[in-house]
Design an enzyme around this catalytic site. Structure first.
Site, PDB file in Angstrom:
ATOM      1  N   LYS A 162       0.841  -1.208   0.000  1.00  0.00           N
ATOM      2  CA  LYS A 162       0.000   0.000   0.000  1.00  0.00           C
ATOM      3  C   LYS A 162       0.876   1.259   0.000  1.00  0.00           C
ATOM      4  CE  LYS A 162      -0.300  -0.242   5.057  1.00  0.00           C
ATOM      5  NZ  LYS A 162      -1.143  -0.688   6.185  1.00  0.00           N
TER       6      LYS A 162
ATOM      7  N   ARG B  10     -11.295   0.402  14.402  1.00  0.00           N
ATOM      8  CA  ARG B  10     -10.873   1.035  13.167  1.00  0.00           C
ATOM      9  C   ARG B  10     -11.672   0.430  12.031  1.00  0.00           C
ATOM     10  NH1 ARG B  10      -4.520   1.124  11.701  1.00  0.00           N
ATOM     11  NH2 ARG B  10      -5.249  -0.775  10.708  1.00  0.00           N
TER      12      ARG B  10
ATOM     13  N   TYR C  48      15.188  30.825   9.911  1.00  0.00           N
ATOM     14  CA  TYR C  48      14.062  31.569  10.501  1.00  0.00           C
ATOM     15  C   TYR C  48      14.150  31.626  12.017  1.00  0.00           C
ATOM     16  CZ  TYR C  48      11.510  31.509   6.054  1.00  0.00           C
ATOM     17  OH  TYR C  48      11.112  31.703   4.761  1.00  0.00           O
TER      18      TYR C  48
ATOM     19  N   MET D  98      10.931  25.064   4.151  1.00  0.00           N
ATOM     20  CA  MET D  98      10.163  24.226   3.236  1.00  0.00           C
ATOM     21  C   MET D  98      11.044  23.577   2.171  1.00  0.00           C
ATOM     22  SD  MET D  98       6.979  25.277   0.749  1.00  0.00           S
ATOM     23  CE  MET D  98       5.933  25.813   2.091  1.00  0.00           C
TER      24      MET D  98
HETATM   25  C1  LIG Z   1      -0.614  -1.837   6.783  1.00  0.00           C
HETATM   26  C2  LIG Z   1      -1.316  -3.075   7.194  1.00  0.00           C
HETATM   27  C3  LIG Z   1      -0.610  -4.281   7.327  1.00  0.00           C
HETATM   28  C4  LIG Z   1       0.895  -4.347   7.251  1.00  0.00           C
HETATM   29  O1  LIG Z   1       1.391  -3.976   8.500  1.00  0.00           O
HETATM   30  P1  LIG Z   1       2.967  -3.883   8.774  1.00  0.00           P
HETATM   31  O2  LIG Z   1       3.089  -3.622  10.224  1.00  0.00           O
HETATM   32  O3  LIG Z   1       3.428  -2.749   7.922  1.00  0.00           O
HETATM   33  O4  LIG Z   1       3.546  -5.170   8.359  1.00  0.00           O
HETATM   34  C5  LIG Z   1      -1.317  -5.436   7.599  1.00  0.00           C
HETATM   35  N1  LIG Z   1      -2.654  -5.408   7.752  1.00  0.00           N
HETATM   36  C6  LIG Z   1      -3.367  -4.275   7.656  1.00  0.00           C
HETATM   37  C7  LIG Z   1      -4.835  -4.323   7.843  1.00  0.00           C
HETATM   38  C8  LIG Z   1      -2.721  -3.069   7.387  1.00  0.00           C
HETATM   39  O5  LIG Z   1      -3.425  -1.939   7.323  1.00  0.00           O
END
Ligand SMILES: *Cc1c(COP(=O)(O)O)cnc(C)c1O
Length: 381
Positions: free
Chosen positions: A35, A133, A262, A310
């Protein structure tokens, strides 16, 4: 054309080795989580690397991410677990994606899309084990299973998986993991009692796989670990896979008492040399690390001084005047003494995941498919 000023080198050999490590550790039951552009490391190219190294599945959050992988020619099973009830499930089903469903609303929408296409959607029922979640709240689990059973008998879905996610896995042996694991076992039993027979049941991500607290189920969804990040801090087998390198764009010698940046937060104590780097918080250097971070210049660590801007930061190079164009390593695996992403995360008060996923679009991505290849800035890391 002039070479890019800053480059993010992506070390495929490290990702390949990390993926092979997890493929071996899980007996091949590895879902590689790619992802967010493979945690900021790139898209289909990285998917191919991890599949070649032994992953049998890919996992992503949104269906769009999965569709982009399909469009890039990836035909391995891909699971997407985060979609709104009004997502384009027709495209997802047509592309043969696996979809995690957290609610009757999403399950119904997936089923309708599949029925219209005359296909059977592959779904994974997703249970919330405690973190409130994205999974189905436990009190809604029975109803979700009932509906899945009914829609499966009508032919538009097939429940191929059940998934859960642990809230406290980064702490080995956390009592919450034991509790959530038991909840997961109960949820799987409840689904089986409703005559659902998933072929894959998956709980563990990187941390629970490394510690063993998530052992005993079908697939392991590994993201961070592929990129050398171990949230549990206990593995020594993983290698970081990114180096951020840049070039000095200007330098000057300044007198003691000179303020920098800054607010003039930093004041030089002695006569010294400053070098200007064309990377700032828009490029992913966390501003919260101002006053703490260092970079590698001519083989030595030198402090970044003053507030991060930035577009630029200033490095104090002491007695050395650095010429414009000289390479600087911001972070890397650490082999040459450069700071690691883990150190940067500590300086910024955050986690490595946040830093690797936030390198800005101005930084050129350079894929080093084998260890001997350099970026156009040379062998700086
Ligand atoms: C991102 C995610 C993972 C992977 O988790 P890692 O700790 O990066 O290995 C697995 N399951 C879900 C539902 C996630 O959102």
């Amino acid at each position: 054309m002039a070479p890019p000023v800053s480059e993010l080198l992506v070390h495929h050999d490290a990702i390949r080795a990390n993926a092979a490590h997890f493929a071996a550790a899980t007996d091949g039951r590895l879902m590689a989580v790619v992802k967010a552009d493979a945690f900021g490391h790139g898209h289909e190219g990285i998917a191919r690397v991890v599949l070649d190294a032994g992953a049998s599945w890919l996992g992503v959050a949104s269906a769009e991410e999965a569709l982009a992988l399909r469009a890039g020619g990836i035909d391995a099973p891909i699971l997407s677990w985060l979609n709104a009830p009004d997502a384009d499930f027709s495209a997802a089903v047509a592309a043969d994606l696996d979809l995690a469903v957290p609610s009757p609303a999403v399950l119904s929408a997936v089923s309708r899309a599949a029925a219209q296409l005359g296909r059977r959607a592959r779904v994974h029922l997703h249970i919330d084990l405690g973190m409130a979640r994205e999974g189905c709240p436990r009190e809604g689990w029975s109803a979700l299973c009932e509906l899945a059973r009914e829609l499966q008998s009508q032919g538009a879905v097939r429940v191929v998986g059940i998934m859960g996610h642990l809230s406290c896995a980064e702490v080995a042996g956390h009592p919450q993991s034991r509790l959530e694991r038991q909840r997961f076992v109960n949820a799987v039993l409840a689904a089986r009692r409703r005559r659902l027979s998933p072929n894959v049941v998956h709980l563990a991500a990187t941390a629970a796989t490394v510690t063993g607290d998530g052992a005993g189920f079908g697939l392991h969804r590994i993201g961070a670990g592929l990129f050398g990040i171990d949230p549990s801090g206990t593995s020594t087998a993983l290698r970081p896979a990114l180096s951020l390198v840049t070039r000095v764009v200007g330098s000057r010698e300044v007198a003691a008492g000179t303020g920098v940046g800054y607010g003039l937060d930093h004041v030089a104590e002695t006569r010294t040399n400053l070098a200007l780097l064309p990377l700032g918080y828009a490029d992913g250097l966390p501003r919260s690390a101002s006053g703490r971070a260092a970079v590698l210049v001519r083989g030595r660590r030198r402090p970044l001084v003053g507030r991060f801007s930035m577009d630029m930061v200033v490095v104090d190079t002491g007695g050395e005047r650095i010429r414009p164009g000289e390479p600087v390593t911001v972070f890397g695996p650490g082999d040459a003494g450069e700071p690691t992403v883990a150190e940067w995360a500590a300086w910024a008060g955050t986690i490595e995941h946040e830093l690797v996923t936030r390198v800005g679009a101005r930084v050129a991505r350079v894929h080093r498919v084998d260890a001997s290849a350099g970026g156009s800035l040379g062998r700086t890391a």
